[in-house]
Structures are given as structure tokens and as C-alpha cells.
Motif scaffolding. Structure first.
Motif, PDB file in Angstrom:
ATOM      1  N   ASP A  28      -9.746  12.921  22.521  1.00 53.48           N
ATOM      2  CA  ASP A  28      -9.238  14.154  21.500  1.00 53.48           C
ATOM      3  C   ASP A  28      -7.910  14.376  21.602  1.00 53.48           C
ATOM      4  O   ASP A  28      -7.516  14.638  20.130  1.00 53.48           O
ATOM      5  N   ALA A  29      -7.292  14.035  22.424  1.00 52.56           N
ATOM      6  CA  ALA A  29      -5.922  13.993  22.347  1.00 52.56           C
ATOM      7  C   ALA A  29      -5.209  13.125  21.148  1.00 52.56           C
ATOM      8  O   ALA A  29      -3.837  13.415  20.573  1.00 52.56           O
ATOM      9  N   MET A  30      -5.826  11.866  21.222  1.00 52.40           N
ATOM     10  CA  MET A  30      -5.151  10.922  20.050  1.00 52.40           C
ATOM     11  C   MET A  30      -5.342  11.536  18.783  1.00 52.40           C
ATOM     12  O   MET A  30      -4.727  11.218  17.873  1.00 52.40           O
ATOM     13  N   TYR A  31      -6.744  12.112  18.400  1.00 53.45           N
ATOM     14  CA  TYR A  31      -6.866  12.707  17.132  1.00 53.45           C
ATOM     15  C   TYR A  31      -5.999  13.657  17.056  1.00 53.45           C
ATOM     16  O   TYR A  31      -5.532  13.808  15.790  1.00 53.45           O
ATOM     17  N   ARG A  32      -5.779  14.522  17.849  1.00 49.84           N
ATOM     18  CA  ARG A  32      -4.786  15.741  17.576  1.00 49.84           C
ATOM     19  C   ARG A  32      -3.323  15.246  17.190  1.00 49.84           C
ATOM     20  O   ARG A  32      -2.769  15.719  16.336  1.00 49.84           O
ATOM     21  N   ASP A  33      -2.993  14.005  18.055  1.00 51.47           N
ATOM     22  CA  ASP A  33      -1.553  13.435  17.560  1.00 51.47           C
ATOM     23  C   ASP A  33      -1.366  13.040  16.222  1.00 51.47           C
ATOM     24  O   ASP A  33      -0.530  12.994  15.456  1.00 51.47           O
ATOM     25  N   ILE A  34      -2.640  12.250  15.702  1.00 51.17           N
ATOM     26  CA  ILE A  34      -2.381  11.776  14.416  1.00 51.17           C
ATOM     27  C   ILE A  34      -2.633  12.727  13.476  1.00 51.17           C
ATOM     28  O   ILE A  34      -2.087  12.752  12.260  1.00 51.17           O
ATOM     29  N   GLU A  35      -3.440  13.890  13.654  1.00 55.55           N
ATOM     30  CA  GLU A  35      -3.700  14.965  12.771  1.00 55.55           C
ATOM     31  C   GLU A  35      -2.088  15.758  12.618  1.00 55.55           C
ATOM     32  O   GLU A  35      -1.784  16.142  11.512  1.00 55.55           O
ATOM     33  N   GLN A  36      -1.494  15.891  13.716  1.00 52.47           N
ATOM     34  CA  GLN A  36      -0.190  16.455  13.498  1.00 52.47           C
ATOM     35  C   GLN A  36       0.784  15.484  12.615  1.00 52.47           C
ATOM     36  O   GLN A  36       1.700  16.128  12.041  1.00 52.47           O
ATOM     37  N   ALA A  37       0.676  14.363  12.945  1.00 54.96           N
ATOM     38  CA  ALA A  37       1.612  13.362  12.498  1.00 54.96           C
ATOM     39  C   ALA A  37       1.258  13.442  10.879  1.00 54.96           C
ATOM     40  O   ALA A  37       2.217  13.464   9.918  1.00 54.96           O
ATOM     41  N   LEU A  38      -0.068  13.489  10.375  1.00 61.30           N
ATOM     42  CA  LEU A  38      -0.515  13.560   9.171  1.00 61.30           C
ATOM     43  C   LEU A  38       0.203  14.984   8.487  1.00 61.30           C
ATOM     44  O   LEU A  38       0.635  14.874   7.084  1.00 61.30           O
ATOM     45  N   ARG A  39       0.107  16.018   9.087  1.00 64.49           N
ATOM     46  CA  ARG A  39       0.544  17.384   8.661  1.00 64.49           C
ATOM     47  C   ARG A  39       2.062  17.151   8.252  1.00 64.49           C
ATOM     48  O   ARG A  39       2.544  17.999   7.464  1.00 64.49           O
ATOM     49  N   ALA A  40       2.822  16.702   9.317  1.00 65.25           N
ATOM     50  CA  ALA A  40       4.283  16.511   9.408  1.00 65.25           C
ATOM     51  C   ALA A  40       4.531  15.791   8.149  1.00 65.25           C
ATOM     52  O   ALA A  40       5.543  15.970   7.326  1.00 65.25           O
ATOM     53  N   ALA A  41       3.686  14.526   7.888  1.00 67.97           N
ATOM     54  CA  ALA A  41       4.059  13.752   6.791  1.00 67.97           C
ATOM     55  C   ALA A  41       3.854  14.600   5.421  1.00 67.97           C
ATOM     56  O   ALA A  41       4.656  14.359   4.464  1.00 67.97           O
ATOM     57  N   ASP A  42       2.869  15.262   5.312  1.00 74.84           N
ATOM     58  CA  ASP A  42       2.534  15.951   4.063  1.00 74.84           C
ATOM     59  C   ASP A  42       3.524  17.139   3.793  1.00 74.84           C
ATOM     60  O   ASP A  42       3.820  17.525   2.821  1.00 74.84           O
ATOM     61  N   ALA A  43       4.001  17.541   4.706  1.00 71.68           N
ATOM     62  CA  ALA A  43       4.933  18.721   4.707  1.00 71.68           C
ATOM     63  C   ALA A  43       6.311  18.121   4.355  1.00 71.68           C
ATOM     64  O   ALA A  43       7.109  18.957   3.780  1.00 71.68           O
ATOM     65  N   ASP A  44       6.482  16.808   4.813  1.00 71.83           N
ATOM     66  CA  ASP A  44       7.801  16.195   4.283  1.00 71.83           C
ATOM     67  C   ASP A  44       7.822  15.699   2.775  1.00 71.83           C
ATOM     68  O   ASP A  44       7.152  14.692   2.623  1.00 71.83           O
ATOM     69  N   VAL A  45       8.667  16.418   1.801  1.00 69.33           N
ATOM     70  CA  VAL A  45       8.645  16.327   0.533  1.00 69.33           C
ATOM     71  C   VAL A  45       9.381  14.793   0.398  1.00 69.33           C
ATOM     72  O   VAL A  45       9.068  14.204  -0.927  1.00 69.33           O
ATOM     73  N   GLY A  46       9.831  14.122   1.330  1.00 70.49           N
ATOM     74  CA  GLY A  46      10.510  12.801   1.038  1.00 70.49           C
ATOM     75  C   GLY A  46       9.689  11.816   1.709  1.00 70.49           C
ATOM     76  O   GLY A  46       9.760  10.516   1.713  1.00 70.49           O
ATOM     77  N   CYS A  47       8.325  12.094   2.158  1.00 72.10           N
ATOM     78  CA  CYS A  47       7.414  11.218   2.620  1.00 72.10           C
ATOM     79  C   CYS A  47       6.748  10.567   1.609  1.00 72.10           C
ATOM     80  O   CYS A  47       5.883  11.201   0.684  1.00 72.10           O
ATOM     81  N   ALA A  48       6.614   9.071   1.241  1.00 69.37           N
ATOM     82  CA  ALA A  48       6.061   8.554   0.046  1.00 69.37           C
ATOM     83  C   ALA A  48       4.702   8.127   0.501  1.00 69.37           C
ATOM     84  O   ALA A  48       3.799   7.932  -0.323  1.00 69.37           O
ATOM     85  N   ALA A  49       4.363   7.732   1.731  1.00 63.34           N
ATOM     86  CA  ALA A  49       3.171   7.283   2.156  1.00 63.34           C
ATOM     87  C   ALA A  49       3.162   7.134   3.828  1.00 63.34           C
ATOM     88  O   ALA A  49       3.994   7.099   4.350  1.00 63.34           O
ATOM     89  N   VAL A  50       2.010   7.112   4.010  1.00 62.49           N
ATOM     90  CA  VAL A  50       1.352   7.084   5.505  1.00 62.49           C
ATOM     91  C   VAL A  50       0.833   5.717   5.637  1.00 62.49           C
ATOM     92  O   VAL A  50      -0.361   5.743   4.950  1.00 62.49           O
ATOM     93  N   ILE A  51       1.084   4.824   7.019  1.00 64.77           N
ATOM     94  CA  ILE A  51       0.224   3.697   7.046  1.00 64.77           C
ATOM     95  C   ILE A  51      -0.603   3.995   8.277  1.00 64.77           C
ATOM     96  O   ILE A  51       0.198   4.428   9.316  1.00 64.77           O
ATOM     97  N   LEU A  52      -1.697   3.629   8.401  1.00 63.62           N
ATOM     98  CA  LEU A  52      -2.503   3.791   9.637  1.00 63.62           C
ATOM     99  C   LEU A  52      -3.162   2.324  10.184  1.00 63.62           C
ATOM    100  O   LEU A  52      -3.670   1.989   9.438  1.00 63.62           O
ATOM    101  N   SER A  53      -2.487   1.956  11.389  1.00 67.53           N
ATOM    102  CA  SER A  53      -3.226   0.661  11.911  1.00 67.53           C
ATOM    103  C   SER A  53      -3.325   0.711  13.299  1.00 67.53           C
ATOM    104  O   SER A  53      -3.203   1.832  13.860  1.00 67.53           O
ATOM    105  N   GLY A  54      -3.934  -0.465  13.817  1.00 69.29           N
ATOM    106  CA  GLY A  54      -4.441  -0.568  15.308  1.00 69.29           C
ATOM    107  C   GLY A  54      -3.479  -1.508  15.805  1.00 69.29           C
ATOM    108  O   GLY A  54      -3.457  -2.690  15.397  1.00 69.29           O
TER     109      GLY A  54
END
Length: 246
Positions: A28-54
Motif C-alpha cells: 500500500d505504501a509503495m502504491y501511494r509513493d508512485i501515485e504521489q510521484a505521478l501527481r507531482a509529474a503531472d503538476a510539473d508543466v516542465g515534465c515531458a514524460a514518466v518512465i516506470l520500471s522495476g
């Protein structure tokens, strides 16, 4: 210990699922960390893309099943919030897949804009074998991507399938020897375009189905958590943990 690692490379954010000793099973904590990171990237008008890997040669083994033994409500679950956010962001999301991609590790790919995998990748949707049902809006998205017959095989038989089948089923953009390098090249190509034009275009591509996807996410979640309490699911979990401890 931080199990989600973030690296910013200019206009590109990389999110690494870093729990290799558990094949990157998500808590659950990991999901929340990823979600927060996605929200921050979406709010950052200078962010062009997000890469998700393992890390460690695997994408993710899906949910950490130990957490399914704890009381849960659809009102406050990190995985549900993560999936709604992934379905909402306008910043492009690119996945790089190696090794195991299980459960939500497959369903989340339907929400990504680009998905690269190598031939080591093995995909599985084990929900029914655990007494559960689809999540991640997969009951809606997979028939549209892969066709009704293939989606039924993936979801109802719960058998693993390889990268070739995932490509034919339109779950992947490309099979490549180095998925992370391909994801980075894709992100750089996106960064070379006007960022807000890319985001506006993604919004238009996704807009016709977004409301439906959010509704299906909630409907599936309700059914999923009802199934968690079922005798079938509890028996499947007992068998799973008995095998793990043997």
C-alpha cells in the motif's frame, strides 16, 4: 527503507520499483509513493514524460498478498488511488518491462501510453486462481486492446503468456533487447516536442473513455474486495502461503 526510487533527468521522471527480493511486489505504501510521484509529474508543466520500471530483472509480481490478509476498504486503498491517478494524468507514461509482470503489473500497462518489453517478460493475470476478479479496469480495457477472446483467455484461465502474445494483444508497443533504453529514447523523443501540445493531444486521445474507465475501476474494486472475503479467496491464500512456507 524506500522501495520506490525517483530520478529526475531534465524533463523526464523515472520511477523505479525497487523491491527485488520480493520481485517488486507492491505494498500500500509503495502504491501511494508512485501515485504521489505521478501527481507531482503531472503538476510539473516542465515534465515531458514518466518512465516506470522495476529493479532486479522483474517489473512487478503485483500486489503483496500478505496485505490482503488485513482488513481493507475501497475507500482508503493505495492501489485504487494509484490506478485512478494513472488513468487521469496527462503527462505521458512509459513502461519498461522485464521478467515477471503479474496482476496489477499487467493491468496498469493498459493505462500507459507506451510499453516496451524484452523476451524475458512473462505476463499473468492470476485473479480467478486466487478467488478474485479483474481490477485496474482490465475487464473493460483488455477486450478493447486484445479482443474479447484473448482477453477472456487471459482473465478467465489465468495462465501466463509471453511477450509475443502481449504484442499481438496490443499490450506492448514493441519487443526490444533493452526496454529501459527504448523507454528512455521514447521519453527523449517526447521531450523534443512542445510539452503542452503533447499533453493536450494525450488528453484528447483519452477523453472519450476516461469517465467510463473511472467508473469501471470503482465497480471492479467493489467486486474485488467482496471477493477478498469469500471462502474461495481465503482458501486460495491459505494454499499460497502454505506453499511459500514449505
Amino acid at each position: 527503507m524506500r522501495m520506490i526510487r525517483l530520478e529526475q533527468h531534465g524533463p523526464i521522471l523515472e520511477i523505479l520499483i525497487d523491491r527485488p527480493e520480493r520481485r517488486n511486489a507492491l505494498t500500500d505504501a509503495m502504491y501511494r509513493d508512485i501515485e504521489q510521484a505521478l501527481r507531482a509529474a503531472d503538476a510539473d508543466v516542465g515534465c515531458a514524460a514518466v518512465i516506470l520500471s522495476g529493479a532486479g530483472g522483474h517489473f512487478t509480481a503485483g500486489n503483496d498478498l500478505a496485505e490482503f490478509q488485513m482488513p481493507q476498504s475501497t475507500q482508503d486503498v493505495g492501489s485504487i488511488a494509484f490506478l485512478h491517478t494513472l488513468a487521469s494524468v496527462n503527462v505521458p507514461v512509459i513502461a519498461a518491462v522485464q521478467g515477471q509482470a503479474v496482476g496489477v503489473g499487467v493491468t496498469l500497462l493498459a493505462h500507459c501510453d507506451f510499453v516496451y518489453a524484452d523476451r524475458s517478460a512473462v505476463f499473468r493475470l492470476p485473479f480467478v486462481s486466487l478467488g478474485l476478479c479483474p481490477e485496474g479496469a482490465s475487464s473493460y480495457l483488455l477486450p478493447r486492446l486484445a479482443g474479447a477472446r484473448r482477453a477472456a483467455r487471459w482473465l478467465l484461465q489465468a495462465q501466463p503468456f509471453d511477450a509475443n502474445e502481449a504484442l499481438v494483444g496490443q499490450l506492448l508497443s514493441e519487443i526490444t533487447d533493452d526496454p529501459l533504453a527504448a523507454a528512455r529514447a521514447c521519453a527523449q523523443a517526447l521531450a523534443a516536442q512542445p510539452i503542452q501540445a503533447v499533453r493536450a493531444s494525450k488528453t484528447l486521445l483519452r477523453a472519450p473513455e476516461r469517465d467510463t474507465i473511472h467508473q469501471v475501476l470503482d465497480t471492479e474494486a467493489q467486486a474485488f474486495f467482496e471477493r477478498l472475503k469469500s471462502a474461495e479467496a481465503q482458501a486460495a491464500f491459505r494454499q499460497f502461503f502454505a506453499r511459500k512456507s514449505a
